[in-house]
Scaffold this motif. Structure first.
Motif, PDB file in Angstrom:
ATOM      1  N   VAL A   1       1.082  -1.094   0.045  1.00 23.17           N
ATOM      2  CA  VAL A   1       0.139   0.131  -0.237  1.00 23.17           C
ATOM      3  C   VAL A   1       0.872   1.351  -0.173  1.00 23.17           C
ATOM      4  O   VAL A   1       0.871   2.057   1.162  1.00 23.17           O
ATOM      5  CB  VAL A   1      -0.902   0.012   1.168  1.00 23.17           C
ATOM      6  CG1 VAL A   1      -2.181   0.972   1.157  1.00 23.17           C
ATOM      7  CG2 VAL A   1      -1.750  -1.347   1.203  1.00 23.17           C
ATOM      8  N   VAL A   2       1.569   1.408  -1.024  1.00 19.82           N
ATOM      9  CA  VAL A   2       2.518   2.558  -1.259  1.00 19.82           C
ATOM     10  C   VAL A   2       1.951   3.837  -1.040  1.00 19.82           C
ATOM     11  O   VAL A   2       0.967   4.007  -1.648  1.00 19.82           O
ATOM     12  CB  VAL A   2       3.263   2.588  -2.575  1.00 19.82           C
ATOM     13  CG1 VAL A   2       4.089   3.541  -2.785  1.00 19.82           C
ATOM     14  CG2 VAL A   2       3.930   1.143  -2.853  1.00 19.82           C
ATOM     15  N   ASN A   3       2.577   4.575  -0.154  1.00 24.97           N
ATOM     16  CA  ASN A   3       1.965   5.870   0.072  1.00 24.97           C
ATOM     17  C   ASN A   3       0.477   5.874   0.672  1.00 24.97           C
ATOM     18  O   ASN A   3      -0.270   6.802   0.193  1.00 24.97           O
ATOM     19  CB  ASN A   3       2.415   6.823  -0.882  1.00 24.97           C
ATOM     20  CG  ASN A   3       3.789   7.199  -1.157  1.00 24.97           C
ATOM     21  OD1 ASN A   3       4.632   6.910  -0.499  1.00 24.97           O
ATOM     22  ND2 ASN A   3       4.051   7.511  -2.469  1.00 24.97           N
ATOM     23  N   GLY A   4       0.140   4.779   1.358  1.00 30.18           N
ATOM     24  CA  GLY A   4      -1.201   4.653   1.742  1.00 30.18           C
ATOM     25  C   GLY A   4      -2.152   4.648   0.444  1.00 30.18           C
ATOM     26  O   GLY A   4      -3.319   4.663   0.807  1.00 30.18           O
ATOM     27  N   SER A   5      -1.647   3.923  -0.817  1.00 29.43           N
ATOM     28  CA  SER A   5      -2.563   4.236  -1.856  1.00 29.43           C
ATOM     29  C   SER A   5      -3.650   2.911  -1.502  1.00 29.43           C
ATOM     30  O   SER A   5      -3.057   1.714  -2.349  1.00 29.43           O
ATOM     31  CB  SER A   5      -1.888   4.430  -3.221  1.00 29.43           C
ATOM     32  OG  SER A   5      -0.916   3.372  -2.963  1.00 29.43           O
ATOM     33  N   ILE A   6      -4.589   2.910  -1.214  1.00 31.60           N
ATOM     34  CA  ILE A   6      -5.215   1.577  -0.771  1.00 31.60           C
ATOM     35  C   ILE A   6      -5.814   0.755  -1.914  1.00 31.60           C
ATOM     36  O   ILE A   6      -5.763  -0.445  -1.930  1.00 31.60           O
ATOM     37  CB  ILE A   6      -6.635   2.031   0.086  1.00 31.60           C
ATOM     38  CG1 ILE A   6      -6.042   2.601   1.339  1.00 31.60           C
ATOM     39  CG2 ILE A   6      -7.373   0.966   0.227  1.00 31.60           C
ATOM     40  CD1 ILE A   6      -7.041   3.305   2.158  1.00 31.60           C
ATOM     41  N   LEU A   7      -5.913   1.605  -2.910  1.00 27.89           N
ATOM     42  CA  LEU A   7      -6.244   0.876  -4.392  1.00 27.89           C
ATOM     43  C   LEU A   7      -5.254   0.892  -5.367  1.00 27.89           C
ATOM     44  O   LEU A   7      -5.326   0.634  -6.544  1.00 27.89           O
ATOM     45  CB  LEU A   7      -7.658   1.241  -4.929  1.00 27.89           C
ATOM     46  CG  LEU A   7      -8.774   1.389  -4.082  1.00 27.89           C
ATOM     47  CD1 LEU A   7     -10.076   2.003  -4.749  1.00 27.89           C
ATOM     48  CD2 LEU A   7      -9.025  -0.223  -3.755  1.00 27.89           C
ATOM     49  N   GLY A   8      -3.982   1.014  -4.844  1.00 26.80           N
ATOM     50  CA  GLY A   8      -2.880   1.074  -5.770  1.00 26.80           C
ATOM     51  C   GLY A   8      -2.637   2.376  -6.316  1.00 26.80           C
ATOM     52  O   GLY A   8      -3.422   3.516  -6.137  1.00 26.80           O
ATOM     53  N   PRO A   9      -1.978   2.573  -7.312  1.00 22.06           N
ATOM     54  CA  PRO A   9      -1.753   3.885  -8.221  1.00 22.06           C
ATOM     55  C   PRO A   9      -3.117   4.540  -8.590  1.00 22.06           C
ATOM     56  O   PRO A   9      -4.171   3.865  -8.743  1.00 22.06           O
ATOM     57  CB  PRO A   9      -0.949   3.648  -9.468  1.00 22.06           C
ATOM     58  CG  PRO A   9      -0.037   2.172  -9.084  1.00 22.06           C
ATOM     59  CD  PRO A   9      -1.149   1.543  -7.951  1.00 22.06           C
ATOM     60  N   GLY A  10      -3.116   5.795  -8.432  1.00 18.68           N
ATOM     61  CA  GLY A  10      -4.271   6.436  -8.815  1.00 18.68           C
ATOM     62  C   GLY A  10      -5.135   6.105  -9.886  1.00 18.68           C
ATOM     63  O   GLY A  10      -4.800   5.800 -10.969  1.00 18.68           O
ATOM     64  N   SER A  11      -6.593   6.279  -9.809  1.00 14.82           N
ATOM     65  CA  SER A  11      -7.597   5.697 -10.783  1.00 14.82           C
ATOM     66  C   SER A  11      -7.547   6.901 -11.926  1.00 14.82           C
ATOM     67  O   SER A  11      -8.795   7.290 -12.022  1.00 14.82           O
ATOM     68  CB  SER A  11      -8.682   5.137 -10.294  1.00 14.82           C
ATOM     69  OG  SER A  11      -8.364   4.157  -9.462  1.00 14.82           O
ATOM     70  N   TYR A  12      -6.339   7.464 -12.498  1.00 21.89           N
ATOM     71  CA  TYR A  12      -6.682   8.618 -13.460  1.00 21.89           C
ATOM     72  C   TYR A  12      -6.748   8.024 -14.622  1.00 21.89           C
ATOM     73  O   TYR A  12      -6.205   6.635 -15.209  1.00 21.89           O
ATOM     74  CB  TYR A  12      -5.347   9.549 -13.110  1.00 21.89           C
ATOM     75  CG  TYR A  12      -5.070   9.832 -11.938  1.00 21.89           C
ATOM     76  CD1 TYR A  12      -6.211  10.936 -11.402  1.00 21.89           C
ATOM     77  CD2 TYR A  12      -4.233   9.634 -11.144  1.00 21.89           C
ATOM     78  CE1 TYR A  12      -5.912  11.284 -10.044  1.00 21.89           C
ATOM     79  CE2 TYR A  12      -3.652  10.047  -9.977  1.00 21.89           C
ATOM     80  CZ  TYR A  12      -4.735  10.703  -9.277  1.00 21.89           C
ATOM     81  OH  TYR A  12      -4.687  11.374  -7.968  1.00 21.89           O
TER      82      TYR A  12
END
Lengths: 526, 58
Positions: free
Chosen positions: A454-465
């Motif tokens: 969970v890198v940098n608290g990114s619960i769903l992984g890299p941003g959903s952009y």
């Protein structure tokens, strides 16, 4: 040296899915997991006091019900490995500050009736929005559990018809732009915006309207479910399937290095110093930032720079697990408690300010709070001692705090948790200290400490952009699960179809099998 | 002696499963406990703990 056909690093549910299909294909598979248990963040454990089983992170299973992994029971999880789902009558209950509520059901008619309490026009718009999104949704769902189409081709396909062009125009807009255009009533707007923000996106960011199109209509075609016994039962079923097909799972086996011999990924070296070799492939079910360059340094500088460009979502979350004497009593009515997710909301301007607070690294003001609450024991009493309950109280929070960075969370965690609990108390009558047997709180930095993936608290992984979407997730070079190192593949939430419980490893495994000259269609027919 | 500082512990509960002797457990008082009859002071839990809440003292 121990040797297997394939080594899978990381026993999250995607890694287990990859291993399950490969083992079913007859390969000699070994899954290596750093923790002492399998499941990654699809786990159910006693986290407060004995007897109360909590879903540590993932809880509701939505997208996976559209996946042939479960639809066709391709690994026998439902028929042979004890996985059973409950599909509640209502997905979500939105509670507004004036204690009125809007319930979202899998049933479209019932949901429209709920919206019609506030606006007949919005109910009609909602119905046509869901129905008109169906063709795009069918296309998305079909692509979700298979290797991703090239991003450009997805856009090109939409660009071929007037209806598609309209959707394409909307995709580049923000969810807020569309919601404001489509709906008239503030309560409809608030509920839609909260729903679409779930992939950890701020609704006013451009390019987020996709989630309005995907998440909301999808909830009517594929109802949300919860596994009996907890989210971790999915991982347990996958583990059982892997073993039945002859695979090996080793916990407490942290991989430190991946070795490359003759240009090919050849073996892994564990923290203990032990080396295990892979004859045909190594699959890293990890955020690529943990792999390159930490586990493998044989890549060029340009690649390393692009890995460093992977963008995190705009925010993380704070999570409180509670053991309760009784289920929450909702002022808005008893029916509220029967939804999987209960979401007390703020007014529209406050909701917009919530995402501003997150953007600036600020703790949201109490009037801007909009938590997500699960009391799954109402639906599945097996998770707590008789008559008792578990509670999952979740709220978006920044990982990087403007004042003090992520480490500042250690000082303010309890205070912020109390503020979120106070918001819940406004809408309930029995959430005083006498009802709370024990509480465990995880801050954004705790998420990462519990699971470095969970890198940098990114619960769903890299941003959903949009730029990290489909074959461009998380960067174009890794978008088809292959890496610059031959024989090394990637899977997990950092890749298509992204975070949450999807069984997305089914897409990854098709690329691996194609390279290994294994006919995937034959494997799933067996 | 394995000591767990509950002021630092975040209760990820990972130590419970990493322990090769199943000596660590969640207590009724909501704290992580060590069964000293089972503990062999191997230090696996110390290495695993993400917040350095566990120590082994002589």
């Amino acid at each position: 040296m121990e040797e297997y056909d394939v080594i899978v690093i990381g026993a999250g549910h995607n890694g287990l899915t990859v291993a399950g299909y490969l083992a079913k294909a007859g390969l000699n598979v070994c899954v290596l997991e750093r923790a002492g248990f399998i499941g990654g963040e699809a786990i159910t454990r006693e986290l407060t006091v004995p007897g109360f089983k909590h879903d540590r992170s993932s809880s509701i299973h939505g997208l996976i019900h559209a996946n042939p992994l479960l639809l066709n029971d391709e690994l026998g999880l439902l028929s042979k490995h004890g996985l059973k789902y409950i599909f509640p009558d209502s997905n979500m209950s939105y509670i507004f500050p004036d204690e009125t509520s809007m319930v979202s059901y899998p049933d479209l008619d019932k949901t429209c009736q709920q919206i019609a309490q506030f606006s007949e026009k919005d109910a009609d718009t909602y119905r046509s929005f869901c129905e008109e999104s169906k063709p795009m949704l069918d296309m998305l769902v079909a692509g979700m559990f298979n290797p991703p189409p090239p991003l450009g081709e997805f856009y090109a396909q939409l660009d071929r018809s007037p209806e598609g062009q309209q959707i394409l125009r909307h995709l580049f807009m923000s969810g807020y732009d569309i919601v404001n255009k489509l709906f008239e009533h503030e309560k409809t707007k608030i509920a839609m915006l909260k729903f679409m923000s779930e992939p950890m996106v701020a609704p006013e960011d451009k390019g987020t309207a996709f989630y309005l199109y995907a998440a909301i209509p999808l909830s009517h075609y594929f109802p949300h479910g919860i596994p009996i016994g907890g989210s971790g039962m999915l991982s347990e079923a996958l583990g059982s399937a892997i073993k039945t097909y002859g695979g090996v799972i080793k916990v407490a086996s942290e991989v430190k290095k991946i070795t490359v011999k003759g240009g090919r990924a050849a073996s892994v070296i564990l923290a203990s110093g032990e080396e295990i070799s892979a004859r045909r492939a190594i699959v890293a079910n990890l955020d690529p930032r943990l792999v390159f360059p930490h586990m493998i340094s044989e890549t060029d500088k340009g690649f390393a720079a692009r890995i460093a460009e992977i963008q995190d979502p705009g925010f993380s979350a704070i999570l409180q697990h509670m053991a309760l004497n009784e289920a929450p009593k909702w002022k808005a009515g008893e029916h509220i408690g029967k939804s999987i997710s209960i979401e007390p909301l703020c007014w529209l301007e406050n909701l917009r300010r919530l995402f501003d607070d997150l953007r600036y690294g600020l703790i949201p003001s109490p009037e801007n709070l909009a938590p997500c609450i699960f009391c799954t024991t109402v639906l599945d009493p097996t998770r707590a001692p008789a008559g008792k309950h578990t509670l999952y109280l979740w709220h978006y929070m920044p990982y990087f705090l403007k004042d003090g960075g992520p480490r500042k969370w250690d000082e303010i965690k309890t205070q912020v948790a109390d503020m979120v609990l106070d918001k819940m108390r406004l809408h309930t009558t029995n959430m005083g200290p006498e009802n709370i047997i024990a509480r465990t709180t995880y801050s954004p930095i705790d998420y990462e400490r519990m699971n470095p993936n969970v890198v940098n608290g990114s619960i769903l992984g890299p941003g959903s952009y949009l730029h990290q979407f489909f074959s461009h997730r998380p960067i174009p070079e890794l978008g088809q699960y292959r890496t610059p190192v031959e024989g090394l593949y990637m899977s997990g939430q950092s890749f298509h179809p992204g975070g949450s419980i999807t069984g997305g490893g089914r897409a990854t495994v098709q690329v691996i099998m194609a390279d290994l000259k294994i006919d995937f269609s034959n494997v799933i027919k067996q | 002696m394995t000591a767990i500082d509950m002021k630092i512990c975040i209760k990820c509960t990972g130590c419970i499963d990493i322990c090769p002797e199943s000596a660590l457990f969640l207590g009724e008082d909501a704290a992580i406990k060590c069964d000293y009859e089972k503990c062999i002071s191997c230090g696996d839990c110390v290495d695993y703990c993400p917040v350095n809440a566990i120590s082994i003292n002589d």
